[in-house]
Scaffold this active site. Sequence first.
Site, PDB file in Angstrom:
ATOM      1  N   CYS A 139       0.854  -1.202   0.000  1.00 15.58           N
ATOM      2  CA  CYS A 139       0.000   0.000   0.000  1.00 15.58           C
ATOM      3  C   CYS A 139       0.883   1.243   0.000  1.00 15.58           C
ATOM      4  CB  CYS A 139      -0.901   0.028   1.234  1.00 15.58           C
ATOM      5  SG  CYS A 139      -2.437  -0.916   1.056  1.00 15.58           S
TER       6      CYS A 139
ATOM      7  N   HIS B 243      -0.683  -8.597  -6.036  1.00 15.83           N
ATOM      8  CA  HIS B 243       0.410  -8.259  -6.948  1.00 15.83           C
ATOM      9  C   HIS B 243       0.590  -9.398  -7.949  1.00 15.83           C
ATOM     10  CE1 HIS B 243       2.172 -10.461  -3.567  1.00 15.83           C
ATOM     11  NE2 HIS B 243       3.066 -10.926  -4.426  1.00 15.83           N
TER      12      HIS B 243
ATOM     13  N   THR C 195       3.515 -14.397   0.004  1.00 15.39           N
ATOM     14  CA  THR C 195       4.201 -13.904   1.206  1.00 15.39           C
ATOM     15  C   THR C 195       3.811 -12.472   1.557  1.00 15.39           C
ATOM     16  OG1 THR C 195       6.120 -13.199  -0.094  1.00 15.39           O
ATOM     17  CG2 THR C 195       6.205 -15.406   0.871  1.00 15.39           C
TER      18      THR C 195
HETATM   19  P1  AMP Z   1       4.707 -13.322  -3.160  1.00 16.73           P
HETATM   20  O1  AMP Z   1       5.522 -14.414  -2.582  1.00 16.73           O
HETATM   21  O2  AMP Z   1       3.990 -13.690  -4.422  1.00 16.73           O
HETATM   22  O3  AMP Z   1       3.782 -12.710  -2.135  1.00 16.73           O
HETATM   23  O4  AMP Z   1       5.735 -12.228  -3.636  1.00 16.73           O
HETATM   24  C1  AMP Z   1       6.191 -11.176  -2.874  1.00 16.73           C
HETATM   25  C2  AMP Z   1       7.346 -10.596  -3.644  1.00 16.73           C
HETATM   26  O5  AMP Z   1       7.546  -9.259  -3.222  1.00 16.73           O
HETATM   27  C3  AMP Z   1       8.678 -11.317  -3.441  1.00 16.73           C
HETATM   28  O6  AMP Z   1       9.177 -11.734  -4.702  1.00 16.73           O
HETATM   29  C4  AMP Z   1       9.575 -10.263  -2.795  1.00 16.73           C
HETATM   30  O7  AMP Z   1      10.896 -10.351  -3.264  1.00 16.73           O
HETATM   31  C5  AMP Z   1       8.909  -8.973  -3.210  1.00 16.73           C
HETATM   32  N1  AMP Z   1       9.048  -7.849  -2.294  1.00 16.73           N
HETATM   33  C6  AMP Z   1       8.720  -7.810  -0.981  1.00 16.73           C
HETATM   34  N2  AMP Z   1       8.920  -6.585  -0.475  1.00 16.73           N
HETATM   35  C7  AMP Z   1       9.357  -5.819  -1.506  1.00 16.73           C
HETATM   36  C8  AMP Z   1       9.757  -4.454  -1.622  1.00 16.73           C
HETATM   37  N3  AMP Z   1       9.744  -3.621  -0.574  1.00 16.73           N
HETATM   38  N4  AMP Z   1      10.165  -4.005  -2.827  1.00 16.73           N
HETATM   39  C9  AMP Z   1      10.200  -4.839  -3.897  1.00 16.73           C
HETATM   40  N5  AMP Z   1       9.847  -6.134  -3.848  1.00 16.73           N
HETATM   41  C10 AMP Z   1       9.440  -6.627  -2.664  1.00 16.73           C
HETATM   42 ZN    ZN Z   2      -1.907  -3.160   0.922  1.00 17.09          ZN
END
Ligand code: AMP
Ligand code: ZN
Length: 120
Positions: free
Chosen positions: A10, A106, A101
């Site tokens: 967010c 997204h 995660t």
């Molecule tokens: P998911 O496991 O599908 O929820 O993917 C979450 C993704 O977000 C992972 O690939 C992380 O590397 C990425 N991620 C988490 N925090 C950030 C951030 N602050 N900026 C960029 N990528 C992020």
């Molecule tokens: Zn959010």
Amino acid sequence: MKFKDDCIFCKIANKRIPAEIIEETDGFIVIKDMNPVAPIHLLIISKSHYDSVLDVGCKGGADKSGGRELFGILGSLADKFNVADKGFRTVINTKEDGGQTVNHLHIHFMAGRGFGWPPG
Ligand code: AMP
Ligand code: ZN
């Protein structure tokens, strides 16, 4: 438009914390994944908070134009990164079995190498 104070995506999508913006539409922002698993690994993040893709379809409040906007972004990214010919992989991890995660909608856009099927 929903905003959750303790949600990192967010904050990124609504520019409360800085990020390199690859592309932006009314409903989405595109950034680089901070832990890339492919030469090109982007995240298409909704500006509105949804816990997962299930939240969009099932709990109301979803903008019906969002789907079309999203497909437009995929085409635009494919052009921008010159992968329209070779292709790319999109993934929406959902909940525990899906390996989600970050609990904010997204879409992963990955390109620049071949991807296996089935996924692990
Ligand atoms: P998911 O496991 O599908 O929820 O993917 C979450 C993704 O977000 C992972 O690939 C992380 O590397 C990425 N991620 C988490 N925090 C950030 C951030 N602050 N900026 C960029 N990528 C992020
Ligand atoms: Zn959010």
